[in-house]
Write an enzyme that holds these catalytic residues in place. Structure first.
Site, PDB file in Angstrom:
ATOM      1  N   ASP A  37      -4.996   1.297   1.550  1.00 48.11           N
ATOM      2  CA  ASP A  37      -4.742  -0.136   1.715  1.00 48.11           C
ATOM      3  C   ASP A  37      -6.087  -0.862   1.802  1.00 48.11           C
ATOM      4  O   ASP A  37      -6.994  -0.439   2.542  1.00 48.11           O
ATOM      5  CB  ASP A  37      -3.936  -0.389   2.991  1.00 48.11           C
ATOM      6  CG  ASP A  37      -3.560  -1.860   3.116  1.00 48.11           C
ATOM      7  OD1 ASP A  37      -2.599  -2.281   2.449  1.00 48.11           O
ATOM      8  OD2 ASP A  37      -4.254  -2.568   3.889  1.00 48.11           O
ATOM      9  N   ILE A  38      -6.223  -1.973   1.046  1.00 52.49           N
ATOM     10  CA  ILE A  38      -7.454  -2.775   1.081  1.00 52.49           C
ATOM     11  C   ILE A  38      -7.469  -3.580   2.377  1.00 52.49           C
ATOM     12  O   ILE A  38      -6.505  -4.306   2.678  1.00 52.49           O
ATOM     13  CB  ILE A  38      -7.537  -3.700  -0.144  1.00 52.49           C
ATOM     14  CG1 ILE A  38      -7.537  -2.882  -1.446  1.00 52.49           C
ATOM     15  CG2 ILE A  38      -8.804  -4.561  -0.068  1.00 52.49           C
ATOM     16  CD1 ILE A  38      -7.559  -3.725  -2.696  1.00 52.49           C
ATOM     17  N   GLU A  98      -1.573  -4.837  -2.135  1.00 57.94           N
ATOM     18  CA  GLU A  98      -2.927  -4.266  -2.127  1.00 57.94           C
ATOM     19  C   GLU A  98      -2.906  -2.791  -1.724  1.00 57.94           C
ATOM     20  O   GLU A  98      -3.933  -2.216  -1.367  1.00 57.94           O
ATOM     21  CB  GLU A  98      -3.824  -5.056  -1.175  1.00 57.94           C
ATOM     22  CG  GLU A  98      -3.469  -4.940   0.281  1.00 57.94           C
ATOM     23  CD  GLU A  98      -2.411  -5.945   0.740  1.00 57.94           C
ATOM     24  OE1 GLU A  98      -2.264  -6.135   1.948  1.00 57.94           O
ATOM     25  OE2 GLU A  98      -1.737  -6.544  -0.142  1.00 57.94           O
TER      26      GLU A  98
END
Length: 430
Positions: free
Chosen positions: A299-300, A343
């Protein structure tokens, strides 16, 4: 995961039809028709031979009787048995005559010859020669210019029925033999012609079809048929070529659609749908083969703030750059990297145990840091970072497919709670 192509309806290997079967059937059929035609023509020819033989026999006997009539009349007038004997013997010596008799005008025999053995009469001999076997001619003797011819006796003979039948049968055998030979030669010529100009080209087309790769039907070995470019065979090959190329185009379009349906439109990596298919298949395979399987959730960090301050266009470009960098850390021939949603990304690592997965996760984290994408509005770091959760299963520690995903997701959130830009997992496989 790539879906299997439909099998093309070609002959199965080892079960191809015999190459000569069409030629054999063609040869037998041609020979049958040739024999039938030959039989009809031979029958007509035999009838003609029978008629000619009858006419020749009658003409020959009539000529012989006309030749000996004068001498026989002299023998009958003079009652000369020696002369009559010579004349009768001359007629009898021909195998064609079975019985001959010369008599005077009182019916007394001057000379007679009879064959000791006569062949039995048959329906064929009676049908062919029954009405011409017996001949009887009066002997007319010229006495003087002032006297009319006097009948001084007669010659009577019977033809050899068996001999005439044998002669006719000998002609039959000759005619039938010649007819059969002609029919055989004609049929072989027809078979050779059809094999050369029709059967062999058709076998070439069949061989080309059987050699066609079902996965690439448009690349079939199109046969070149000399002399058939503009006839039905040439049109058949062209139609097959058009059909196979159209089929190939359909396969390519289907594959393209299938590929597009499994690719994320923004980042160009695998999408959620392909991940689900690939993951379920690899999870079942890992259980069957007793092999490890690892999953990494990515996950960003703080991407909502990034989008809010830099804009969605910049956000999309960043997602593409991150996806490209992450995708370079895995082996695409074995592993799968996919966009899970928003994301979030995910890696499926078949055959990779816990330690291997940790190494790959660290490579993923470093790949994003190497991009050095500024994130001035992040609450934790000045550059863009990612957090990851790793879950693995190994032989002896198998869990459900859903549980493995859930563990990786839990570890991801644990990494976020611990400050982000890190990899979280358990020491022991889940």
């Amino acid at each position: 995961m790539k879906s299997p192509r439909p099998r093309f309806p070609l002959s199965a290997p080892g079960k191809a039809p015999k190459k000569g079967s069409l030629t054999t059937k063609q040869a037998l059929l041609t020979l049958l028709f040739a024999m039938l035609i030959s039989g009809v023509a031979g029958s007509i020819e035999l009838l003609s031979h029978a008629t000619n033989m009858r006419q020749e026999t009658e003409q020959r006997i009539t000529q012989q009787l006309a030749v000996v009539n004068g001498a026989a009349a002299e023998a009958a007038f003079q009652l000369n048995p020696d002369l009559a004997h010579q004349i009768a013997y001359g007629l009898f010596s021909d195998n064609e005559v079975a019985w001959v008799s010369i008599r005077d005008d009182f019916g007394r025999s001057l000379a007679e010859f009879d064959s000791p053995e006569r062949a039995d009469s048959t329906w064929l001999s009676q049908y062919l020669f029954g009405d011409i076997l017996h001949h009887q001619t009066a002997l007319a003797y010229y006495i003087g210019s002032d006297m009319p011819e006097a009948i001084v006796g007669e010659i009577e003979l019977t033809l050899a029925e068996g001999y005439l039948t044998q002669q006719f049968l000998a002609r039959i055998y000759t005619v039938v033999g010649v007819s059969i030979l002609e029919a055989f030669i004609l049929s072989m010529l027809v078979v050779a012609f059809f094999h050369l100009f029709i059967t062999r080209p058709l076998l070439k087309v069949h061989a080309a079809i059987t050699q066609t790769d079902p996965n690439r039907p448009g690349q079939w070995p199109k046969p070149a048929l000399r002399g058939h470019q503009h006839d039905e065979l040439g049109h058949l090959v062209d139609s097959l070529d058009h059909l196979l190329k159209a089929f190939q185009q359909g396969l390519e379009q289907r594959d393209q659609l299938h590929h597009l349906s499994n690719i994320d439109g923004l980042t160009g990596v695998a999408n959620r749908r392909q991940f689900d298919e690939f993951y379920q298949h690899q999870w079942r395979l890992a259980q069957q083969m007793q092999q490890p399987l690892s999953v990494i959730f990515i996950d960003i960090d703080n991407f909502k703030e990034f989008n809010d301050h830099y804009g969605h266009t910049m956000g999309d470009d960043t997602l593409r750059a991150v996806a490209k960098a992450l995708n370079q850390c895995i082996d695409p021939a074995r592993d799968l990297f996919a966009r899970y949603g928003g994301e979030e990304f995910v890696c499926v690592l078949p055959g990779q145990d816990h330690d291997d997965a940790i190494n790959i996760a660290n490579c993923l984290r470093e790949a994003v840091l190497s991009l050095a994408i500024p994130h001035a509005f992040s609450s934790t770091h000045s550059d863009l970072t990612v957090s990851m959760g790793v879950a693995s299963m190994s032989p002896g520690f198998f869990i459900s497919a859903e549980a493995l995903i859930e563990h990786a997701d839990q570890h991801l959130y644990h990494a976020k709670r611990l400050g982000r830009n890190r990899v979280e997992t358990r020491k022991r496989p889940a």
